[in-house]
Design a protein around this motif. Sequence first.
Motif, short mmCIF file in Angstrom:
data_model
loop_
_atom_site.label_atom_id
_atom_site.label_comp_id
_atom_site.label_asym_id
_atom_site.label_seq_id
_atom_site.Cartn_x
_atom_site.Cartn_y
_atom_site.Cartn_z
N GLY A 1 -3.46 -2.53 12.41
CA GLY A 1 -3.54 -2.90 11.25
C GLY A 1 -4.42 -3.68 10.18
N HIS A 2 -5.01 -4.33 11.17
CA HIS A 2 -6.72 -4.86 10.92
C HIS A 2 -7.70 -3.61 10.46
CE1 HIS A 2 -9.61 -7.94 11.53
NE2 HIS A 2 -10.28 -7.08 12.18
N LEU A 3 -7.44 -2.78 11.57
CA LEU A 3 -8.99 -1.81 11.50
C LEU A 3 -8.31 -1.43 9.66
CD1 LEU A 3 -8.70 -0.28 15.07
CD2 LEU A 3 -10.57 -1.10 14.09
N ARG A 4 -7.16 -1.30 9.45
CA ARG A 4 -6.74 -0.50 8.02
C ARG A 4 -6.89 -1.07 6.88
NH1 ARG A 4 -1.69 2.06 7.07
NH2 ARG A 4 -2.49 2.99 5.01
N THR A 5 -6.66 -2.60 7.17
CA THR A 5 -6.32 -3.75 6.02
C THR A 5 -8.50 -4.12 5.78
OG1 THR A 5 -4.47 -4.69 7.18
CG2 THR A 5 -6.48 -6.01 6.46
N ILE A 6 -9.49 -3.72 7.11
CA ILE A 6 -10.12 -3.69 6.80
C ILE A 6 -11.11 -2.65 5.94
CG2 ILE A 6 -13.01 -4.24 7.99
CD1 ILE A 6 -11.55 -5.61 10.08
N LEU A 7 -10.78 -1.26 6.64
CA LEU A 7 -11.05 -0.38 5.89
C LEU A 7 -10.79 -0.04 4.53
CD1 LEU A 7 -11.82 2.77 6.13
CD2 LEU A 7 -9.78 3.41 6.64
N ARG A 8 -9.64 -0.62 3.81
CA ARG A 8 -9.32 -0.24 2.57
C ARG A 8 -9.79 -1.72 1.41
NH1 ARG A 8 -2.64 0.39 2.62
NH2 ARG A 8 -2.66 2.61 3.54
N ASP A 9 -9.99 -3.00 2.43
CA ASP A 9 -10.37 -3.61 1.71
C ASP A 9 -11.99 -3.58 1.00
OD1 ASP A 9 -8.08 -4.82 0.93
OD2 ASP A 9 -8.06 -6.82 2.63
N GLU A 10 -12.41 -3.20 2.45
CA GLU A 10 -14.10 -3.38 2.90
C GLU A 10 -14.90 -1.81 2.11
OE1 GLU A 10 -15.92 -6.53 3.19
OE2 GLU A 10 -14.35 -7.23 3.08
N ALA A 11 -14.16 -1.29 2.36
CA ALA A 11 -14.93 0.05 1.98
C ALA A 11 -13.90 0.76 1.41
CB ALA A 11 -15.18 1.43 3.18
N LEU A 12 -13.32 1.64 1.28
CA LEU A 12 -11.78 2.17 0.48
C LEU A 12 -11.59 1.24 -1.73
CD1 LEU A 12 -10.43 5.14 0.71
CD2 LEU A 12 -8.34 3.78 0.99
N ALA A 13 -12.25 -0.02 -1.06
CA ALA A 13 -11.38 -0.05 -2.61
C ALA A 13 -12.93 -0.22 -3.58
CB ALA A 13 -10.65 -2.16 -2.56
N PRO A 14 -13.89 -0.16 -2.78
CA PRO A 14 -14.92 -0.74 -3.33
C PRO A 14 -15.66 0.98 -3.81
CG PRO A 14 -15.36 -2.08 -1.84
CD PRO A 14 -14.59 -1.68 -1.53
N ALA A 15 -15.52 1.75 -2.97
CA ALA A 15 -15.50 3.37 -3.35
C ALA A 15 -14.67 3.89 -4.25
CB ALA A 15 -14.97 4.67 -1.88
N SER A 16 -13.51 3.11 -4.51
CA SER A 16 -12.24 3.25 -5.56
C SER A 16 -12.87 3.11 -6.82
CB SER A 16 -11.44 3.15 -5.50
OG SER A 16 -9.98 3.68 -6.26
N ARG A 17 -13.05 1.72 -6.77
CA ARG A 17 -13.63 1.33 -7.90
C ARG A 17 -15.24 1.81 -8.48
NH1 ARG A 17 -12.16 -3.87 -5.54
NH2 ARG A 17 -14.72 -3.49 -4.52
#
Length: 188
Positions: free
Chosen positions: A128-144
């Motif tokens: 859960g922590h790994l996915r949160t970091i992935l989504r918040d720190e990498a996936l969200a900026p890449a999507s933006r």
Amino acid sequence: MRRLFVVLMLLAAPLLAQTRERRLPPTGYRTPPNLGAQSAEAAVKQAMEQLVTMKKVVDRDIEVLTHLRAADTALVDNMQPTVAVQKAYEEVEKAKALNPEFNVMQGVIKNERELEAARRSPIGADFGHLRTILRDEALAPASRVVVREALRLQEETAAWMRVQELIAAHVRALSDVASDSLRAAQRD
């Protein structure tokens, strides 16, 4: 006193400077008729070259986003933690190898470090922590980044549609002038 002299010199210099006499073209001088068309053609070619460059950047950013989503998908399967962490790590490495934008790269690096720590002991990894970091720190900026580029391309498309309308109006006007001049020449 020095300041007053400097101020006066600054104000007087443009007034005393020689101005170039503007010359009008001689009577009967005609500009080449296709000069406007040549500059428009050059502008379109330049825009096409810029589009090729922009497409490469957009393709790269989409590929980065795809790899990050694959890493997120890999972290969903926590029944085989070693395989899941390894797969996610490989996908993050592929995203990093594409050299994304700075803010995306920072998230990818942070996520890479977290996944390296999880690779050391995958059974105790907090998915859960790994996915949160992935989504918040990498996936969200890449999507933006991808959305920002898509919006920029839509604006560019709208601008080119306006240019196309202006070109159509100009061609109609050229056609009208040409037909009027031909009609006037035929009246003889």
